[in-house]
Structure formats: structure tokens, C-alpha cells
Design a protein around this motif. Structure first.
Motif, mmCIF file in Angstrom:
data_model
loop_
_atom_site.group_PDB
_atom_site.id
_atom_site.type_symbol
_atom_site.label_atom_id
_atom_site.label_comp_id
_atom_site.label_asym_id
_atom_site.label_seq_id
_atom_site.Cartn_x
_atom_site.Cartn_y
_atom_site.Cartn_z
ATOM 1 N N ARG A 28 -50.530 65.762 -69.210
ATOM 2 C CA ARG A 28 -51.682 65.102 -69.888
ATOM 3 C C ARG A 28 -51.644 63.823 -69.110
ATOM 4 O O ARG A 28 -52.588 63.092 -69.529
ATOM 5 C CB ARG A 28 -51.260 65.084 -71.666
ATOM 6 N N GLY A 29 -50.745 63.146 -68.664
ATOM 7 C CA GLY A 29 -50.025 62.115 -68.047
ATOM 8 C C GLY A 29 -49.624 61.285 -68.463
ATOM 9 O O GLY A 29 -49.693 60.040 -67.658
ATOM 10 N N VAL A 30 -49.400 61.638 -69.344
ATOM 11 C CA VAL A 30 -48.070 60.853 -70.503
ATOM 12 C C VAL A 30 -46.680 60.916 -69.426
ATOM 13 O O VAL A 30 -45.994 61.890 -69.830
ATOM 14 C CB VAL A 30 -48.121 61.324 -72.059
ATOM 15 N N PRO A 31 -46.141 59.527 -69.879
ATOM 16 C CA PRO A 31 -44.332 59.691 -69.125
ATOM 17 C C PRO A 31 -43.748 60.299 -70.263
ATOM 18 O O PRO A 31 -44.131 59.496 -71.549
ATOM 19 C CB PRO A 31 -44.334 57.767 -68.988
ATOM 20 N N ALA A 32 -42.758 61.440 -69.972
ATOM 21 C CA ALA A 32 -42.382 61.578 -70.622
ATOM 22 C C ALA A 32 -40.595 62.233 -69.906
ATOM 23 O O ALA A 32 -40.669 62.485 -69.291
ATOM 24 C CB ALA A 32 -43.143 62.667 -71.774
ATOM 25 N N LEU A 33 -39.596 62.121 -71.412
ATOM 26 C CA LEU A 33 -38.131 62.739 -70.494
ATOM 27 C C LEU A 33 -37.607 63.160 -71.611
ATOM 28 O O LEU A 33 -37.651 63.111 -73.321
ATOM 29 C CB LEU A 33 -37.476 61.315 -70.368
ATOM 30 N N GLY A 34 -37.182 64.502 -70.572
ATOM 31 C CA GLY A 34 -36.632 65.108 -72.064
ATOM 32 C C GLY A 34 -34.163 64.937 -71.627
ATOM 33 O O GLY A 34 -34.424 64.880 -70.850
ATOM 34 N N VAL A 35 -34.285 65.330 -73.110
ATOM 35 C CA VAL A 35 -32.550 65.117 -72.808
ATOM 36 C C VAL A 35 -32.205 66.328 -73.770
ATOM 37 O O VAL A 35 -32.562 66.475 -75.116
ATOM 38 C CB VAL A 35 -32.603 63.884 -73.724
ATOM 39 N N ASP A 36 -30.960 66.647 -73.085
ATOM 40 C CA ASP A 36 -31.288 67.910 -73.738
ATOM 41 C C ASP A 36 -29.430 67.669 -72.103
ATOM 42 O O ASP A 36 -28.950 67.678 -71.690
ATOM 43 C CB ASP A 36 -31.651 69.526 -73.768
ATOM 44 N N LEU A 37 -28.392 68.218 -73.705
ATOM 45 C CA LEU A 37 -27.185 68.999 -73.719
ATOM 46 C C LEU A 37 -27.138 70.266 -72.602
ATOM 47 O O LEU A 37 -25.697 70.491 -71.632
ATOM 48 C CB LEU A 37 -25.703 68.915 -74.732
ATOM 49 N N SER A 38 -27.828 71.427 -72.233
ATOM 50 C CA SER A 38 -27.761 72.470 -72.313
ATOM 51 C C SER A 38 -27.879 72.020 -70.558
ATOM 52 O O SER A 38 -29.196 72.141 -69.984
ATOM 53 C CB SER A 38 -28.773 73.326 -72.155
ATOM 54 N N ARG A 39 -27.783 72.495 -69.489
ATOM 55 C CA ARG A 39 -28.113 72.762 -67.696
ATOM 56 C C ARG A 39 -29.735 73.838 -67.765
ATOM 57 O O ARG A 39 -29.969 73.446 -67.425
ATOM 58 C CB ARG A 39 -26.690 73.610 -67.376
ATOM 59 N N ASP A 40 -29.361 74.951 -68.902
ATOM 60 C CA ASP A 40 -30.155 75.946 -68.760
ATOM 61 C C ASP A 40 -31.459 75.090 -69.408
ATOM 62 O O ASP A 40 -32.448 75.864 -68.627
ATOM 63 C CB ASP A 40 -29.790 77.231 -69.424
ATOM 64 N N ALA A 41 -31.566 74.681 -69.787
ATOM 65 C CA ALA A 41 -32.374 73.659 -71.253
ATOM 66 C C ALA A 41 -33.012 72.567 -69.962
ATOM 67 O O ALA A 41 -34.348 72.977 -69.345
ATOM 68 C CB ALA A 41 -32.449 72.852 -72.045
ATOM 69 N N CYS A 85 -34.552 68.539 -76.270
ATOM 70 C CA CYS A 85 -36.428 69.116 -75.569
ATOM 71 C C CYS A 85 -35.702 70.656 -75.427
ATOM 72 O O CYS A 85 -36.846 71.314 -75.478
ATOM 73 C CB CYS A 85 -35.838 68.447 -73.569
ATOM 74 N N GLY A 86 -34.538 71.349 -74.796
ATOM 75 C CA GLY A 86 -34.784 72.424 -75.155
ATOM 76 C C GLY A 86 -35.407 72.687 -73.925
ATOM 77 O O GLY A 86 -35.480 72.119 -72.937
ATOM 78 N N PRO A 87 -36.396 74.297 -74.131
ATOM 79 C CA PRO A 87 -36.588 74.464 -72.609
ATOM 80 C C PRO A 87 -38.348 73.561 -71.916
ATOM 81 O O PRO A 87 -38.621 74.240 -71.006
ATOM 82 C CB PRO A 87 -38.079 75.747 -73.333
ATOM 83 N N GLY A 88 -38.599 72.655 -73.048
ATOM 84 C CA GLY A 88 -39.012 71.416 -71.802
ATOM 85 C C GLY A 88 -41.001 71.739 -72.744
ATOM 86 O O GLY A 88 -41.487 70.913 -71.817
ATOM 87 N N ARG A 89 -40.869 72.892 -73.887
ATOM 88 C CA ARG A 89 -42.758 72.720 -73.668
ATOM 89 C C ARG A 89 -43.427 71.699 -73.883
ATOM 90 O O ARG A 89 -44.312 71.282 -73.811
ATOM 91 C CB ARG A 89 -43.036 73.737 -74.916
ATOM 92 N N MET A 90 -42.453 70.417 -75.017
ATOM 93 C CA MET A 90 -43.662 69.314 -75.338
ATOM 94 C C MET A 90 -43.129 68.281 -74.429
ATOM 95 O O MET A 90 -44.725 67.614 -74.049
ATOM 96 C CB MET A 90 -42.416 68.656 -76.798
ATOM 97 N N VAL A 91 -42.701 68.367 -73.045
ATOM 98 C CA VAL A 91 -42.216 67.058 -72.037
ATOM 99 C C VAL A 91 -43.178 67.590 -70.987
ATOM 100 O O VAL A 91 -43.876 66.804 -70.469
ATOM 101 C CB VAL A 91 -40.289 67.558 -71.992
ATOM 102 N N ALA A 92 -43.217 69.079 -70.951
ATOM 103 C CA ALA A 92 -44.124 69.764 -69.737
ATOM 104 C C ALA A 92 -45.723 68.807 -69.847
ATOM 105 O O ALA A 92 -46.553 69.153 -69.627
ATOM 106 C CB ALA A 92 -43.876 71.203 -69.783
ATOM 107 N N ALA A 93 -45.725 69.884 -72.101
ATOM 108 C CA ALA A 93 -47.588 69.382 -72.478
ATOM 109 C C ALA A 93 -47.691 67.641 -72.116
ATOM 110 O O ALA A 93 -48.878 67.663 -71.595
ATOM 111 C CB ALA A 93 -47.364 69.700 -73.842
ATOM 112 N N LEU A 94 -46.573 66.299 -72.461
ATOM 113 C CA LEU A 94 -47.118 65.615 -71.934
ATOM 114 C C LEU A 94 -47.226 65.205 -70.648
ATOM 115 O O LEU A 94 -48.046 64.364 -70.271
ATOM 116 C CB LEU A 94 -45.561 64.757 -72.833
ATOM 117 N N ALA A 95 -46.350 65.548 -69.624
ATOM 118 C CA ALA A 95 -46.463 65.052 -68.046
ATOM 119 C C ALA A 95 -48.207 65.873 -67.735
ATOM 120 O O ALA A 95 -48.720 65.286 -67.138
ATOM 121 C CB ALA A 95 -45.260 65.948 -67.696
#
Length: 298
Positions: free
Chosen positions: A142-155, A130-140
Motif C-alpha cells: 500500500r506504500g505505507v512504510p513498515a518494518l517487521g521485528v522477529d527473533l526467527s531467522r526464517d520469519a 512479525c512472523g511470516p510478515g503478512r501485515m508488513v508485506a500488505a502495508l508495503a
């Protein structure tokens, strides 16, 4: 963190990350193992340790600041010699074997091309890498349940600050809601995760629900590459080498077909090619939904 995925225990989605040994207390950019490798003029970085995740201090810094410049440097081409493509470089890499990473776009709100993907998402949505999470945040939002997965702690931290839910894990780790996700995303070149697209696409089939979809972004060039790369900034600072792959649309669709996905749509937006793939429903294993093509323009 403001949202969790449907069918996923919120305690699982928000549970503390596993302890990680940090080489420097003030540097949170190391992911699971390894220190930043020093830049040695005239000497390529050594090979990644077996199973070691990629790590990059420059990437962590770019995530914290929201800007680059940042690059992938091609270190080797393990499966066959490099061949120049029709775009004046090695599959999008310039003569110095450097591929720019679009950190500013990744850290900004979704653009028109991203929106063409978001409109196709059916929840719950899992954004792999998910990286910085722009897609996950946009879905959230909108009320769409979403979860990001990333190896980077900062991401993961940035995704959570932006209002999305995220966990710090590999795509090949045990993940919440396996087999129940309505949509899985592989954006921004993430078809290259692990350097083995066929294995990654098989793994994605384990995550998505029967009849669910995978929305994947291909490289704009007609490439099919298996690479060893590292992340590097303009000062020569870089992380550890890691395996990666770059697939254009043709190569992506061939890999998807071999992994058991059905193509149900393909389109280009802002010069970025995308494919919609479906997992066959168990009660209609041979169903072939119609293929549609669209082109979105700014």
C-alpha cells in the motif's frame, strides 16, 4: 527487501544480521542460542536458561512450508496454579495443555480481521513479532512504510521474500526509529512476548511517537496467564522452553493502563478481539480521547 521505515536509515534496516553459531550447517532454525531439545517420553523439558530466546525447529519448518499443525505446549504455570476457565480448558489450552497455532492463517494474505487492523495503521508501522510478515508485506504494498521485528531467522527471510522489510532482533533490543513509530502492532498473541505484558507495554511506549498508537490483539478467552511453553509439532519435535503470557481483553487493558496507555478503541473481528491504545502527547499529558467500540463481521 522492498521497503524501509520512515525516519530509519535504510542501511540500518538492511544491515547484515549478527553472526550466529549454528549447531548444524543445514539447519537455519536456531535463533541466537541453543539446540533443539530431544523429546524424552515421560519427562518434561528443562527450564529455559536465563535470558535465552525461544527456539523451535518445528516453527522454522512451518515457516518454510507455510503450514502446520503446530502447537504451544504448556509446561508450567509459574505464578499460580492452573484453573480451568469457562471455555473447557486452561485458557484455551486443551486437556493435553496444547494450544493450536494458526500457521496457515499467519502465512496467508491478511484476512478480514487483519484488514480491520491495517485500516487503522498510520505510518511508519513497526510490527513486533512479525512472523511470516503478512501485515508488513500488505502495508508495503500500500506504500505505507513498515518494518517487521522477529527473533526467527526464517520469519525474517519469509517477510523479506514477501516484499516487506524486517530485522532479526528482540523487542527489547535497540531498534531502528525508537520513539518515532506512528503505529506499533502486537498481533497473534504477541502481547505474550517475554512473559511480562506490563514490561512489554512499557517497552512499546518507548518505541512509539508521542500521540502514536499501539494496536494489540487479545486472546478470545477471559484469561490472564504467565506460562512456560515450547513449540511442538505432531511428531513431538519441539524447541526450547520460553516464557509466555496470554491475556484476554480485560487483562490486556489493565496492563495497558498500568503502563501509561490510553484506550481509544476496541473491536472484535472474526472472533478476534483488538484494542487501540494511544501514547499521551507530551503537551496534553492528561488528555482522555473518547473510547469507541466496533464490531466487524465477515
Amino acid at each position: 527487501m522492498s521497503g524501509t521505515a520512515v525516519g530509519v536509515d535504510s542501511a540500518v534496516a538492511e544491515r547484515p544480521e549478527p553472526a550466529v553459531a549454528e549447531p548444524r550447517a543445514e539447519d537455519p532454525a536456531v535463533v541466537r542460542a541453543g539446540k533443539r531439545m530431544p523429546t524424552l517420553p515421560g519427562r518434561p523439558a528443562g527450564p529455559a536458561e536465563p535470558g535465552a530466546p525461544w527456539v523451535g525447529d518445528p516453527y522454522a519448518h512451518a515457516l518454510r512450508t507455510g503450514r502446520g499443525p503446530l502447537f504451544l505446549r504448556r509446561l508450567s504455570h509459574p505464578d499460580r496454579p492452573d484453573r480451568p476457565d469457562d471455555f473447557g480448558g486452561f485458557g484455551g489450552f486443551d486437556e493435553e495443555h496444547m494450544l493450536p497455532l494458526d500457521m496457515e492463517r499467519w502465512c496467508a494474505p491478511p484476512d478480514a480481521a487483519d484488514m480491520s487492523v491495517l485500516h487503522r495503521c498510520t505510518g511508519p508501522v513497526l510490527d513486533v513479532g512479525c512472523g511470516p510478515g503478512r501485515m508488513v508485506a500488505a502495508l508495503a504494498a500500500r506504500g505505507v512504510p513498515a518494518l517487521g521485528v522477529d527473533l526467527s531467522r526464517d520469519a525474517v527471510k519469509r517477510t523479506r521474500r514477501s516484499g516487506g522489510a524486517a530485522v532479526r532482533r528482540s523487542a527489547f533490543d535497540r531498534l531502528p526509529g525508537e520513539g518515532r513509530w506512528g503505529t506499533v502492532l502486537l498481533m497473534d498473541g504477541n502481547i505474550g512476548i517475554g512473559g511480562d505484558p506490563a514490561a512489554l507495554l512499557r517497552r512499546m511506549r518507548e518505541l512509539v511517537a508521542p500521540g502514536g498508537r499501539l494496536l494489540a490483539e487479545a486472546a478470545p478467552q477471559d484469561v490472564d496467564q504467565r506460562l512456560t511453553v515450547h513449540v511442538e509439532d505432531t511428531h513431538g519435535h519441539h524447541g526450547r522452553p520460553f516464557p509466555w503470557a496470554r491475556l484476554g481483553t480485560t487483562a490486556l487493558l489493565n496492563a495497558a493502563d498500568s503502563a501509561g496507555w490510553i484506550l481509544t478503541g476496541r473491536w472484535t473481528a472474526e472472533g478476534r478481539p483488538f484494542a487501540e491504545l494511544r501514547r499521551r502527547r507530551a503537551h496534553h499529558p492528561d488528555a482522555q480521547p473518547p473510547i469507541t467500540e466496533r464490531s466487524h463481521h465477515s
